[in-house]
Scaffold this active site. Structure first.
Site, mmCIF file in Angstrom:
data_model
loop_
_atom_site.group_PDB
_atom_site.id
_atom_site.type_symbol
_atom_site.label_atom_id
_atom_site.label_comp_id
_atom_site.label_asym_id
_atom_site.label_seq_id
_atom_site.Cartn_x
_atom_site.Cartn_y
_atom_site.Cartn_z
ATOM 1 C CE1 TYR A 82 -4.211 -1.370 0.101
ATOM 2 C CE2 TYR A 82 -3.681 -2.299 2.246
ATOM 3 C CZ TYR A 82 -4.533 -2.194 1.157
ATOM 4 O OH TYR A 82 -5.706 -2.898 1.141
ATOM 5 C CG ASN A 127 -10.192 -0.540 5.167
ATOM 6 O OD1 ASN A 127 -11.071 0.294 5.362
ATOM 7 N ND2 ASN A 127 -10.135 -1.677 5.830
ATOM 8 C CB ALA A 128 -4.309 -0.588 5.317
ATOM 9 C CG ASN A 187 -8.215 -1.867 -0.419
ATOM 10 O OD1 ASN A 187 -7.295 -2.660 -0.644
ATOM 11 N ND2 ASN A 187 -8.960 -1.927 0.669
ATOM 12 C CD GLU A 188 -10.956 -5.406 1.493
ATOM 13 O OE1 GLU A 188 -10.494 -6.533 1.764
ATOM 14 O OE2 GLU A 188 -11.351 -4.602 2.367
ATOM 15 C CD GLU A 287 -6.218 -6.899 1.673
ATOM 16 O OE1 GLU A 287 -6.800 -7.167 2.752
ATOM 17 O OE2 GLU A 287 -6.248 -5.771 1.143
ATOM 18 C CE1 TYR A 353 -4.073 -7.068 10.294
ATOM 19 C CE2 TYR A 353 -3.672 -9.281 9.512
ATOM 20 C CZ TYR A 353 -4.460 -8.160 9.551
ATOM 21 O OH TYR A 353 -5.642 -8.120 8.851
#
Length: 983
Positions: A82, A127-128, A187-188, A287, A353
């Site tokens: 990203y 997003n992210a 994105n999405e 992803e 994460y």
């Protein structure tokens, strides 16, 4: 004519099989093409094994190469990245691609150096779990209108960003000798209506147009947000805006940090999904779950045993292979840190994460297990062109086992992916597989799945000239075509392995190690069987083939370092190394194999080069003693760091200053920004006037300080509502006296309090209400009611008992949108007095008037202090020792604590909320060999005061390393300059 036709067909088969492939292209380049099987780069099929990496979350460019080398060593051939608009643009029209970690050219250069392709994802929305989803914060206040649509106001804001970052991406495309092979649009973004005039369709067309204007020619891609919609595929209702390569994101684990028995449910409908909606394209997962984020008040990543388990990649990633996925990107592979104020409110400082590579850049067992899959896909070219032969529970002797059966139509190679039908099962099941081979139907015996385990069983698997594995119940890790063909198997200790070589007579062999190999004859030839012992066993066959039999632990420490810099590694372009913690790279020069790597503990090392001229081994530049084995490898010992004593200084020399002087009624705020707006571009109306949204006045990230004035002694209180993100608290003072506030809640973005002025001293004129607000980020697009536009700051403030505020002023980070510290960037600092004055920066000279108190002393009431100290480290030059700061506070403490290391805000600690109390610093933020400036800000959220009961440096692991972690990081740590104008 028949001869010509035969030769033509033979040539065509070569071109479309293992050699050059002609596929579909986008009309702009043929360097990257595709068909329904896989992606092809420069005419060669490629299994894209990619890991998500966010450079913004590791602000030391030199360490990007460290991460990339670790990914390459563990089987990855690509990274997905990203590019956050917010990180590069502090104000409208300004873009920084030069200072420190903002220099993304270094990202591309390091990726190419490490041998990784790049999948570029520049948004404009990402997003992210990053603040405002990556939107520039200066724009996330309503001025973009209807975001993520074709709204003209939005278009005018994002277009310059995509043009600027797009030009750099374009420069680094594979067509220009760079590593970029795919470029993601948005994105999405779910396509809700299949109408060519719909605003989302127009928006996606706009993005394609602007990327093209920037010079992007590699294929475009997109990532579907789970199985919730079907968006932007050329194979399904294509009315415009579709991308070249459709992708599906999936996070199916459903795992729990606290309940190891929850979740672990495989999705077995990916294949059908791709067949339905992207049948002419390779199956792509942009992803796939590499972990999961944790919220304020949740669990700390190190405690999430289920997410950290190597069982997860073993079962889930192999299931994806069984579903015919050939582009596989793991989110996250390295998470990093939400330093500064870059996090969205859904996460705290750590963005570990539970990823395969820890926040501290240490290799977890999860990454070691992932490597086994990455190295397998790297050499298994037959896997890149398969059809689904079948799937279900009817392929084995036990109906509790689910099988995916893939077949290569050109070579007849078979890939059987096995797992328990109930994927969460922990049963130990032994069974046989009914496989189809070139020798006919074969029942492959004694396959064992130990609970949450999966296996890929191969048949007719070519591993070199005149070398084909007819079948194997042991899994193939990799193979190499060197002086001989070398095949590497792995199993758990105690599991049985059986394999047969195609078209080979019974071979003599010699075994070296703990696994005893026996033979038996069958209609298809000789069958070789063994029970996996501990460690490494080598089997040398009379036809030259060398087989390594590894237990899983040994496989985890097995590497196949390439001798090429290309991400596409042929079986004759790597050597084999077993033993160390990490092998970063290898080369052969003048009879010496030179290996760079890292080691925690002293270990043996075995190197197979297949080059009889190689007599010596160098490890990190030093020759090690070796002996040659009977089968041609070199064995020696490489040192570790187990005997190194890490002595960290105690932090007992602090200076403290008041960081909330603004609560005093006589504080001079005459230079502050006046809050005088009666309307806002934000779609959400304020609860009172004037508008007190911080973004409307150019202050976006970090702490904000407000001062409101009112007249009269009869005012009984104030009703204040503050919105600064989940868990963000605030406190208020009247004329220097604590009046109340809120400690914040992980479940609430906004909190309200009725402040009572009873018992507090008021004046006839010019009373001052000071409100200090914490901040945990701007919302992402999905948060109601308006996503990234949900305002930050005071939503409303009214007096009770009569009267109105006569004026309001606000102060935030020094300079607001001016970006006065371009190296650390626009989100590093907030508006606390100590931050505005630069007390956290290296070189700041603490005045003699500062007290000698420490964070352990704290404050006795509703006050704030800024604590500073310096310390020196002198770690050995060849060591990588991640260093962190452990904090603790007495139970019941309600406070906002920030940690600054050499000017970087690398810790946001809320002791009353948690979960994080340990904050790591990467080299470059901390100086492993030199002086460091540590600052801690702390302000109490109640009049009970606040203090810490633990502030100590801690070391994580210790590694002797071939990477230079002890460089001069001065350019990343600009020092103090006078900031008195921001008081």
């Amino acid at each position: 004519m028949r001869i010509f036709s035969f030769l033509f067909l033979l040539l065509l088969g070569i071109l479309t099989g293992q050699g050059l492939v002609s596929g579909t292209d986008n009309g702009k380049t043929t360097d990257v093409t595709w068909d329904k099987y896989s992606l092809s780069v420069k005419g060669q099929r490629l299994f894209v094994f990619s890991g998500e990496f966010h450079y913004q979350r590791l602000p030391v460019p030199e360490l990007w190469l460290d991460v990339f080398q670790k990914l390459r060593a563990n089987g990855f051939n690509a990274i997905s990245v990203y590019f956050f608009w917010s990180f590069h643009s502090a104000s409208e029209g300004e873009f920084d691609f030069e200072n420190g970690a903002h220099d993304i050219q270094r990202l591309f250069d390091y990726a190419k150096e490490a041998g990784l392709y790049v999948i570029a994802r520049a948004g404009p929305y990402c997003n992210a779990e990053t603040s405002a989803g990556g939107f520039a914060l200066w724009a996330a206040n309503g001025q973009m209108g209807n975001e993520r649509t074709s709204d003209e106001a939005y278009y005018e804001k994002w277009r310059p960003w995509i043009l600027e970052v797009g030009k750099i991406i374009a420069k680094n495309q594979i067509t220009n000798g760079g590593p970029v092979i795919l470029n993601q649009h948005e994105n999405e973004l779910t396509e809700t209506t299949y109408d060519p005039n719909h605003t989302l369709v127009v928006y996606m067309k706009q993005i394609a147009q602007v990327f093209e204007e920037a010079g992007i020619v590699v294929p475009s891609s997109h990532n579907e947000k789970g199985m919730r919609g079907v968006s932007w595929s050329t194979d399904y209702h294509n009315v415009g805006g579709a991308v070249n390569i459709y992708g599906l994101d999936s996070y199916p684990g459903g795992l729990s940090c606290t309940n190891p028995n929850s979740g672990f449910r495989l999705v077995r409908t990916y294949y059908q999904w791709f067949q339905n909606y992207s049948s002419t394209q390779p199956s792509y997962m942009p992803e796939f779950e590499g972990g999961w984020f944790q919220p304020w008040g949740g669990s700390f990543y190190d405690t999430c045993a289920t997410e950290l388990s190597p069982e997860f990649p073993d079962v889930y990633y192999k299931n994806n292979i069984g579903s015919r996925v050939t582009l596989h990107s793991i989110y996250m592979t390295y998470g990093g840190t939400n330093w500064g104020h870059s996090a969205a409110p859904v996460v705290y400082t750590s963005y570990d994460y539970a990823a395969p590579l820890r926040e501290t850049r240490e290799i977890r067992d999860k990454l070691k297990q992932t490597k086994l899959i990455g190295l397998f896909t790297r050499v298994s070219t037959d896997l890149l062109k398969t059809y689904m032969e079948g799937n279900g529970t009817g392929y084995t002797s036990d109906s509790s086992i689910y099988t995916w059966s893939l077949r290569n139509p050109d070579t007849n190679a078979g890939f059987y992916v096995l797992a328990h039908s109930t994927s969460s099962a922990r049963d130990v099941t032994t069974f046989s597989l009914n496989a189809t081979t070139s020798a006919g139907a074969i029942s492959i015996p004694d396959i064992e799945l130990n609970g949450r385990q999966s296996k890929i069983i191969v048949t007719d698997y070519n591993f070199g000239t005149n070398s084909t594995l007819l079948f194997s119940s042991a899994e193939v890790l990799t193979y190499a075509n060197l002086d001989v063909n070398v095949l590497v198997f792995y199993l758990n200790v105690g599991q049985k392995g059986t394999f047969a070589l195609k078209d080979e007579p019974k071979l003599a062999f010699q075994t070296y190690g703990n696994s005893n190999v026996t033979t038996s004859e069958s209609s298809y030839g000789t069958q070789y069987s063994y029970t996996q012992g501990e460690g490494v066993t080598a089997v040398k066959f009379s036809n030259g083939v060398l087989a390594y039999l590894l237990d899983k632990e040994s496989a985890w420490n097995f590497f196949a370092p390439p001798t090429t810099s290309s991400p596409q590694v042929a079986p004759n372009e790597h050597i084999l190394v077993q033993g160390p913690y990490l092998v970063r790279g290898a080369s052969i020069n003048h009879g010496t194999v030179e290996i760079t790597g890292d080691n925690a503990n002293t270990t043996s090392i075995e190197v197979y080069t297949g080059n009889s001229q190689v007599k010596k081994v160098k490890w990190n530049g030093k020759t090690i003693e070796t002996r040659k084995t009977a089968y041609g490898s070199l064995i020696g010992t490489v040192p570790g760091a187990e005997d190194v004593k890490i002595r960290l200084p105690s932090l007992d020399s602090w200076k403290a200053q008041d960081t909330l002087p603004e609560i005093q009624p006589d504080y001079d705020d005459s230079t502050w920004t006046v809050c005088n707006k009666t309307t806002s571009v934000n779609a959400i109306a304020p609860l009172s006037l004037p508008v007190l949204y911080s973004g409307d006045y150019g202050y976006h990230a970090g702490t904000k300080v407000y001062r409101g004035r009112f007249d009269g002694r009869n005012v009984t209180g104030a009703n204040v509502t503050v919105q600064n993100g989940a868990a963000a608290g605030w406190a208020a003072w009247v004329n220097g006296q604590y009046a109340g506030g809120s400690a914040g809640s992980p479940s609430l973005a906004a909190t309200s309090a009725v402040l009572t002025f009873n018992g507090l001293s008021l004046k006839d004129r010019d009373n001052v209400l000071t409100v200090v607000t914490d901040y945990t980020g701007h919302d992402q697009n999905s948060v109601r009611p308006k996503g990234t536009q949900n305002p930050r700051g005071i939503l409303g403030a009214t007096l009770t008992g009569g009267g109105n505020f006569t004026s309001w002023r606000i102060q935030g980070n020094a300079g607001g949108e001016k970006n006065i510290d371009p190296v650390r960037g626009p989100m590093n600092e907030g508006g606390l007095y100590g931050e505005r004055m630069g007390w956290h920066l290296p070189g700041y000279k603490v005045p003699k008037s500062a007290s000698k108190s420490s964070p352990l002393d704290g404050v006795s009431g509703a006050e704030g202090r800024f604590y500073t100290t310096t310390f020196k480290l002198k770690l050995d030059k060849d060591l990588d020792v991640p260093i962190g700061l452990q904090l603790g506070a007495p139970e019941g403490t309600k406070a906002v604590v920030q940690v600054f290391m050499n000017g970087y805000q690398f810790g946001h600690y809320l002791p009353h909320t948690g979960p994080q109390s340990l904050f790591p610093f990467p080299p470059g933020v901390i100086n492993n060999r030199g002086e460091n400036t540590l600052a801690i800000s702390m302000w109490a959220l109640t009049d009970a005061g606040a203090k810490l009961d633990k502030v100590e440096l801690v070391a994580y692991g210790k590694y002797r390393s071939g990477f230079d972690f002890n460089q001069d990081w001065g350019y990343l740590q600009p020092g103090w300059k006078d900031r008195s104008q921001y008081a």
